[in-house]
Scaffold this motif. Structure first.
Motif, PDB file in Angstrom:
ATOM      1  N   GLU A 137      55.291  62.389  43.986  1.00  0.00           N
ATOM      2  CA  GLU A 137      54.046  62.378  44.762  1.00  0.00           C
ATOM      3  C   GLU A 137      54.283  61.821  46.165  1.00  0.00           C
ATOM      4  O   GLU A 137      53.712  62.316  47.135  1.00  0.00           O
ATOM      5  N   THR A 192      53.699  64.043  49.594  1.00  0.00           N
ATOM      6  CA  THR A 192      52.877  63.543  50.691  1.00  0.00           C
ATOM      7  C   THR A 192      53.673  63.521  51.987  1.00  0.00           C
ATOM      8  O   THR A 192      53.205  63.994  53.026  1.00  0.00           O
ATOM      9  N   PRO A 218      44.553  61.326  57.087  1.00  0.00           N
ATOM     10  CA  PRO A 218      44.605  61.240  55.627  1.00  0.00           C
ATOM     11  C   PRO A 218      43.847  62.399  54.951  1.00  0.00           C
ATOM     12  O   PRO A 218      44.305  62.922  53.932  1.00  0.00           O
ATOM     13  N   LEU A 267      46.012  65.468  54.945  1.00  0.00           N
ATOM     14  CA  LEU A 267      47.075  65.337  53.944  1.00  0.00           C
ATOM     15  C   LEU A 267      46.528  65.510  52.537  1.00  0.00           C
ATOM     16  O   LEU A 267      47.174  66.123  51.683  1.00  0.00           O
ATOM     17  N   ALA A 268      45.337  64.983  52.274  1.00  0.00           N
ATOM     18  CA  ALA A 268      44.715  65.154  50.958  1.00  0.00           C
ATOM     19  C   ALA A 268      44.481  66.636  50.688  1.00  0.00           C
ATOM     20  O   ALA A 268      44.783  67.137  49.593  1.00  0.00           O
ATOM     21  N   THR A 295      47.823  68.496  50.041  1.00  0.00           N
ATOM     22  CA  THR A 295      48.486  68.181  48.769  1.00  0.00           C
ATOM     23  C   THR A 295      47.566  68.360  47.563  1.00  0.00           C
ATOM     24  O   THR A 295      47.974  68.089  46.437  1.00  0.00           O
ATOM     25  N   ARG A 320      40.725  62.259  48.381  1.00  0.00           N
ATOM     26  CA  ARG A 320      40.977  61.351  49.510  1.00  0.00           C
ATOM     27  C   ARG A 320      41.311  59.949  49.012  1.00  0.00           C
ATOM     28  O   ARG A 320      42.137  59.259  49.608  1.00  0.00           O
ATOM     29  N   MET A 355      44.874  60.012  48.058  1.00  0.00           N
ATOM     30  CA  MET A 355      45.715  60.011  49.256  1.00  0.00           C
ATOM     31  C   MET A 355      45.794  58.610  49.844  1.00  0.00           C
ATOM     32  O   MET A 355      46.865  58.193  50.302  1.00  0.00           O
ATOM     33  N   THR A 356      44.710  57.873  49.832  1.00  0.00           N
ATOM     34  CA  THR A 356      44.733  56.496  50.333  1.00  0.00           C
ATOM     35  C   THR A 356      45.760  55.682  49.561  1.00  0.00           C
ATOM     36  O   THR A 356      46.555  54.934  50.148  1.00  0.00           O
ATOM     37  N   ARG A 385      48.396  56.854  47.924  1.00  0.00           N
ATOM     38  CA  ARG A 385      49.735  57.335  48.279  1.00  0.00           C
ATOM     39  C   ARG A 385      50.167  56.769  49.634  1.00  0.00           C
ATOM     40  O   ARG A 385      51.305  56.338  49.794  1.00  0.00           O
TER      41      ARG A 385
END
Length: 169
Positions: free
Chosen positions: A60, A64, A79, A82-83, A86, A90, A93-94, A96
């Motif tokens: 993961e 990312t 972010p 990116l969320a 991938t 969200r 993603m935070t 990650r």
């Protein structure tokens, strides 16, 4: 199984027998789709295995960092971008990004032109980590497709591109 057959041939033969009088069953389509699915599944398993047991840098984390690295120059993203790239929430993603920032692989800074936005950028260490893992992945891919010659790969790509173009239009 003979040298010319694979496990998918057995799968297709079972269904061809089951639907022998039904013209809606297309053995060549079934075979092609199952093979593409199985090859993709095999590649994903190899990628997962390459990161198994590595708690410091997970698959993961790599995904990312990869999404960030393939953004348009100057290699930055929010972010939320990116969320989306991938396919995670969200909140995920935070989490990650927290890991990647703590590992020194990315920075997360307020956008100087719009203080409501946060920009994520790779660090030199992040670029090195991505570079290492992407080339390891390319080696796995090369091995996976090693049964085909360059000419066969070109032909396969031409055929798959034709299918993709039909889906994109």
């Amino acid at each position: 199984m003979t040298e010319d057959r694979d496990g998918v041939d057995d799968h297709v033969a079972r269904w061809a027998t089951f639907w022998k009088d039904d013209p809606r069953f297309a053995p060549e389509i079934e075979g092609a789709l199952v093979r593409m699915y199985d090859i993709t599944k095999w590649a994903r398993r190899q990628d997962a295995a390459a990161f198994a047991g590595n708690e410091d840098f997970t698959l993961e984390d790599y995904k990312t960092l990869h999404a960030l690295m393939v953004q348009p120059y100057p290699t930055e993203a929010t972010p939320a971008q990116l969320a989306d790239a991938t396919h995670v929430t969200r909140a995920a993603m935070t989490s990650r990004l927290d890991r990647l920032v703590a590992a020194g692989l990315v920075t997360r800074d307020v956008d100087p032109t719009d203080r409501r936005r946060v920009l994520v950028r790779p660090t030199a260490k992040g670029r090195e980590q991505w570079d290492k893992h992407i080339f390891e992945g390319m080696a796995r891919d090369r091995q996976l497709m090693g049964a085909l010659s360059l000419e066969e790969l070109v032909r396969l790509n031409t055929l798959l591109r034709k299918v993709m173009r039909s889906l994109e239009h």
